[in-house]
Scaffold this motif. Sequence first.
Motif, mmCIF file in Angstrom:
data_model
loop_
_atom_site.group_PDB
_atom_site.id
_atom_site.type_symbol
_atom_site.label_atom_id
_atom_site.label_comp_id
_atom_site.label_asym_id
_atom_site.label_seq_id
_atom_site.Cartn_x
_atom_site.Cartn_y
_atom_site.Cartn_z
ATOM 1 N N SER A 36 -24.134 20.552 18.212
ATOM 2 C CA SER A 36 -23.995 22.004 18.115
ATOM 3 C C SER A 36 -24.436 22.732 19.374
ATOM 4 O O SER A 36 -25.165 23.725 19.314
ATOM 5 C CB SER A 36 -24.747 22.538 16.885
ATOM 6 N N GLU A 41 -20.951 25.666 15.670
ATOM 7 C CA GLU A 41 -20.207 24.455 15.321
ATOM 8 C C GLU A 41 -21.144 23.513 14.573
ATOM 9 O O GLU A 41 -21.856 22.699 15.172
ATOM 10 C CB GLU A 41 -19.636 23.808 16.586
ATOM 11 N N LEU A 42 -21.141 23.611 13.260
ATOM 12 C CA LEU A 42 -22.184 22.990 12.448
ATOM 13 C C LEU A 42 -21.904 21.568 11.957
ATOM 14 O O LEU A 42 -22.847 20.901 11.530
ATOM 15 C CB LEU A 42 -22.491 23.891 11.249
ATOM 16 N N HIS A 168 -19.434 18.113 18.741
ATOM 17 C CA HIS A 168 -18.869 19.453 18.596
ATOM 18 C C HIS A 168 -17.928 19.468 17.393
ATOM 19 O O HIS A 168 -17.806 18.509 16.645
ATOM 20 C CB HIS A 168 -18.070 19.828 19.850
#
Length: 370
Positions: A36, A41-42, A168
Motif C-alpha cells: 500500500s 490500495e488496500l 499494489h
Amino acid sequence: MQRIDHCLPWGCPGTERTLSVFHFGAGERKAYIQASLHGDELPGMRVAVELKRRLAELEGQGRLTGMIELVPVANPIGLGQMIQAASQGRFELGSGKNFNRDFADLAELVAPALNGQLGADGAANVRLIRQAMLAALDGLPPAGSELAGLQRLLLRHACDADLVLDLHCDFDAVVHLYSVPQQAQTFAALGARLGAKAFLVAEDTGGSSFDEACSMAWLRLARRFPDADVPLACQAATVELGGMADTERERAEASAEAILASLAEQGLIDGDWPAAPAPSCVATPFAGAEYAYAPHAGVVSFLQPVGAQVAVGDPLFEVIDPLEDRHSIVRASTSGVLYVRERLRFAQPGLWLAKVAGAQSIRQGRLLSD
C-alpha cells in the motif's frame, strides 16, 4: 519477530507519523515486502496481515532460512488522507506528488564511491555496492519533507535485499505484475502462483518507481562499470493484486501463501511447498499496453470484463453525453488482455478508462501514468 518504528520528519506540531517495519529471521539472503505505497490500495495491506501472521509462525517453527522484512503500511501519510469519507492515497495532498514516483537513483548516489573499487569477484562487488548504498542514503542531508523522509526510509530497508516485492492494486483489475525484462523468468512462477493475467516488462518506465529504483540501480552500475562483474543482485517487482475492492480474506490468504511459496523457491523458507502451476500469461512489453481514452465527456458503460481477451476493433466501452446525445464506442487498437478498468464511470479529459496489454510495442517515452 522484531518491530522497528521510524518517526517521519516534518510532522505538524502535535502530530506524528510512524513507519513500522517487521523483521523476521536471519541469514545471508534477504527479502523485502511492502504494501500500500499508494495509501488507498488496500488489498496488499490485507495480504500483509496474512504474511505477518504466517511469517511469525514459520519463524517460531525455525523454518526461515533468510531475513524477511515486511512493511504492511508503507504509506501512513496517504492512508490518513481522507476528504469527505473518500481516501486520497495516490498523491500527497500538499505537493501533488505521486507517492510511487521519483525515488532516488541509487546508481548515481554510489557510483563516485565505487570508482576503482570493483573487480572480477561478483559476490564481493555486491557486498561493496550494498554497503555503499546504505552509506550514501545515510549520508544524505536531512529530508526536506515528510514524503522525502518516507521514501528514503523505504529505500534504505530495501536496497540491500535480494528480492523486493511492492504490493499494489489497480482500480478494477486482474492480478498483474511489472518488472524489468531481465527478471521476467524470476517472477514467472510468482505470477503463476497468483494467477496473474498480465505481466508487463520495461527497463525504464520514466517515473523512478520504487521497484525500478531497487532493480535498475544494478543494471545501471553494470553498464557504468563494464569491466567489473556486477550481478543483477536485486530482483524487484510491482505486484498488482487485482482491484481496489479485492480484500476478501480467502483471497488474501491464498495470495500470502503464493508469496511464501515463492520466497521458499528463492531459498528463504525451508520445507515442502506446492510446485508453481503453469503460467497463466506471458511477459509482454509495457510499451505494448494501450491506454484507452474517451473522445468526449459522458457516462461510461464498459462492454468487456477485466481479464477479457480482445482483438483490434473489439468494443471496450461506450460513452454517452446525457445532454447532447453524443454516443461513442471506444474500440481496442491492439490485441491482448483487458487488464485494468477505471473505477469511475464518467469520462473526463486526459484520464484513461481502460488498459489492454498487447504483445507489440505501441508507445514510447514515459510509460507510467500518474
